[in-house]
Design an enzyme around this catalytic site. Structure first.
Site, PDB file in Angstrom:
ATOM      1  N   ASP A   1       0.801  -1.240   0.000  1.00  0.00           N
ATOM      2  CA  ASP A   1       0.000   0.000   0.000  1.00  0.00           C
ATOM      3  C   ASP A   1       0.829   1.284   0.000  1.00  0.00           C
ATOM      4  OD1 ASP A   1      -2.171  -1.705   0.187  1.00  0.00           O
ATOM      5  OD2 ASP A   1      -2.340  -1.512   2.359  1.00  0.00           O
ATOM      6  N   ARG A  19     -14.765   0.770 -25.027  1.00  0.00           N
ATOM      7  CA  ARG A  19     -15.421   0.696 -23.715  1.00  0.00           C
ATOM      8  C   ARG A  19     -14.729   1.572 -22.672  1.00  0.00           C
ATOM      9  NH1 ARG A  19     -16.031  -5.837 -23.430  1.00  0.00           N
ATOM     10  NH2 ARG A  19     -17.964  -5.984 -24.626  1.00  0.00           N
ATOM     11  N   MET A  47      -5.807  -2.258  -5.161  1.00  0.00           N
ATOM     12  CA  MET A  47      -5.696  -2.246  -3.695  1.00  0.00           C
ATOM     13  C   MET A  47      -5.059  -0.953  -3.208  1.00  0.00           C
ATOM     14  SD  MET A  47      -4.683  -6.077  -2.546  1.00  0.00           S
ATOM     15  CE  MET A  47      -5.936  -7.339  -2.363  1.00  0.00           C
TER      16      MET A  47
HETATM   17  O1  F6P Z   1      -2.499  -4.046   3.206  1.00  0.00           O
HETATM   18  C1  F6P Z   1      -2.375  -4.796   2.050  1.00  0.00           C
HETATM   19  C2  F6P Z   1      -3.713  -5.132   1.492  1.00  0.00           C
HETATM   20  O2  F6P Z   1      -3.532  -5.929   0.345  1.00  0.00           O
HETATM   21  C3  F6P Z   1      -4.636  -3.951   1.197  1.00  0.00           C
HETATM   22  O3  F6P Z   1      -4.293  -3.318  -0.010  1.00  0.00           O
HETATM   23  C4  F6P Z   1      -5.982  -4.594   1.221  1.00  0.00           C
HETATM   24  O4  F6P Z   1      -6.966  -3.649   1.538  1.00  0.00           O
HETATM   25  C5  F6P Z   1      -5.841  -5.619   2.298  1.00  0.00           C
HETATM   26  O5  F6P Z   1      -4.452  -5.894   2.415  1.00  0.00           O
HETATM   27  C6  F6P Z   1      -6.576  -6.915   2.096  1.00  0.00           C
HETATM   28  O6  F6P Z   1      -6.425  -7.668   3.258  1.00  0.00           O
HETATM   29  P1  F6P Z   1      -6.669  -9.222   3.401  1.00  0.00           P
HETATM   30  O7  F6P Z   1      -5.489  -9.945   2.852  1.00  0.00           O
HETATM   31  O8  F6P Z   1      -6.764  -9.429   4.874  1.00  0.00           O
HETATM   32  O9  F6P Z   1      -7.918  -9.542   2.663  1.00  0.00           O
END
Ligand code: F6P
Length: 323
Positions: free
Chosen positions: A130, A165, A172
């Site tokens: 992130d 389109r 994420m």
């Molecule tokens: O923090 C990393 C991340 O991939 C985020 O981008 C996402 O919101 C979250 O983890 C998803 O978490 P999990 O693996 O618990 O579903």
């Protein structure tokens, strides 16, 4: 502080480069003559005593691998003072003098609480796709995830263009828009919808309509996963502009996996070595990061509590280049 033994763990969402970092921490600690314990499944392993001594061979042949050989978890128990007290019992049992924690915001927040409640020296290393930790320009895994997204969007663009389109591609990033904003710039997308810059839907639709009328028959909009993500925006455009062919692509977990990029391997190696050096210098309860290509120490409390701002210039760059 005279360190003899450290524990290392990976926690939270896995990120490409965590293995390279684990390798660097293990080898540089052994280089110092310290004993290294690998703690499995993040904080869960510290609570349950899922702990093994690591040698230099334990981290052979992993620099190129995504995920984490130590495994990872999001521990509910560690969120409680009782869970952290249990973890502390194992720190004492294994005579661990300091902990090195590779993880994102939640994991380093846990490290902060453990350090505060039980006086354990902790060094945090930013490991998350992130890129949302304050005090470091980049986090381990971010560059790889960004490149994965760009590769996917290049492919989606073929279909967008062939069928005229509008594609809403969801990426994420949790509460942060770094992946969305920079992947939009790198893939030549028409817009990015990020939490840091609340885009009004009407502005977005006007922008798409203007863009399409002017010169383009297809558009790609990258959407951060927060606040309903791509589905939400696609539905609005479908309702208000039924003349457009709208599709959604949610990239999901393929963004988290895969071989780390060279950049992430180097970053992970540098940060891993620097974490051991920091302990040697008597540092504790800091996150090691990079700023302007220099290693920096940031108090963990700051790294997890302050919102990392997105560079407004990036928003401007995308706006200008997507006309
Ligand atoms: O923090 C990393 C991340 O991939 C985020 O981008 C996402 O919101 C979250 O983890 C998803 O978490 P999990 O693996 O618990 O579903």
């Amino acid at each position: 502080m005279n360190i003899k033994t450290i524990g290392v763990l990976t926690s939270g969402g896995d990120a490409p480069g965590m293995n390279a970092c684990l390798r660097a921490v293990t080898r540089s600690a052994i280089y110092e003559g310290w004993k290294v314990y690998g703690i499995y499944r993040g904080w869960e392993g510290l609570i349950n005593g899922d702990i093994k001594e690591f040698t230099t061979e334990s981290v052979s042949n992993i620099i190129q691998r995504g995920g984490t050989i130590l495994k990872t978890a999001r521990s509910e128990e560690f969120r409680t003072p009782e869970g952290r007290a249990k973890a502390y019992e194992n720190i004492k049992k294994y005579k661990i003098d300091a902990l090195i924690v590779i993880g994102g915001n939640g994991s380093l927040s846990g490290a902060f609480l453990l350090a505060k409640e039980h006086d354990v020296p902790v060094i945090g290393l930013p490991g998350t796709i992130d890129n949302d930790l304050y005090g470091t320009d980049s986090t381990i895994g971010y560059d790889t995830a960004l490149n994965t997204i760009v590769e996917c969007v290049d492919k989606i663009r073929d279909t967008a263009s062939a069928h005229d389109r509008i594609f809403f591609v969801e990426v994420m990033g949790r509460d942060a828009g770094f992946l969305a904003q920079n992947s939009a710039i790198a893939s030549g997308a028409e817009a990015a919808i990020i939490p840091e810059d609340k885009t009004d839907i009407d502005q977005l639709a006007t922008f798409i309509e203007r863009g399409i009328r002017k010169s383009k028959n297809s558009s790609i909009v990258i959407v951060s996963e927060k606040d309903g993500g791509a589905m939400h925006y696609a539905e609005r455009v479908r309702t208000e502009y039924p003349q457009f062919g709208v599709r959604v692509s949610i990239l999901g977990y393929l963004q988290r996996g895969g071989k780390p990029s060279a950049y992430d391997r180097i970053l992970a190696s540098r940060l891993g070595v620097a974490s051991v050096e920091a302990l040697n210098e008597g540092q504790r309860n800091i996150m090691v990061g990079v700023k302007n290509d220099q290693i920096v120490y940031v108090p963990i409390a700051k790294a997890v509590k302050i919102d990392k701002p997105i560079d407004r210039e990036l928003i401007n760059v995308l706006a200008i280049l997507s006309i």
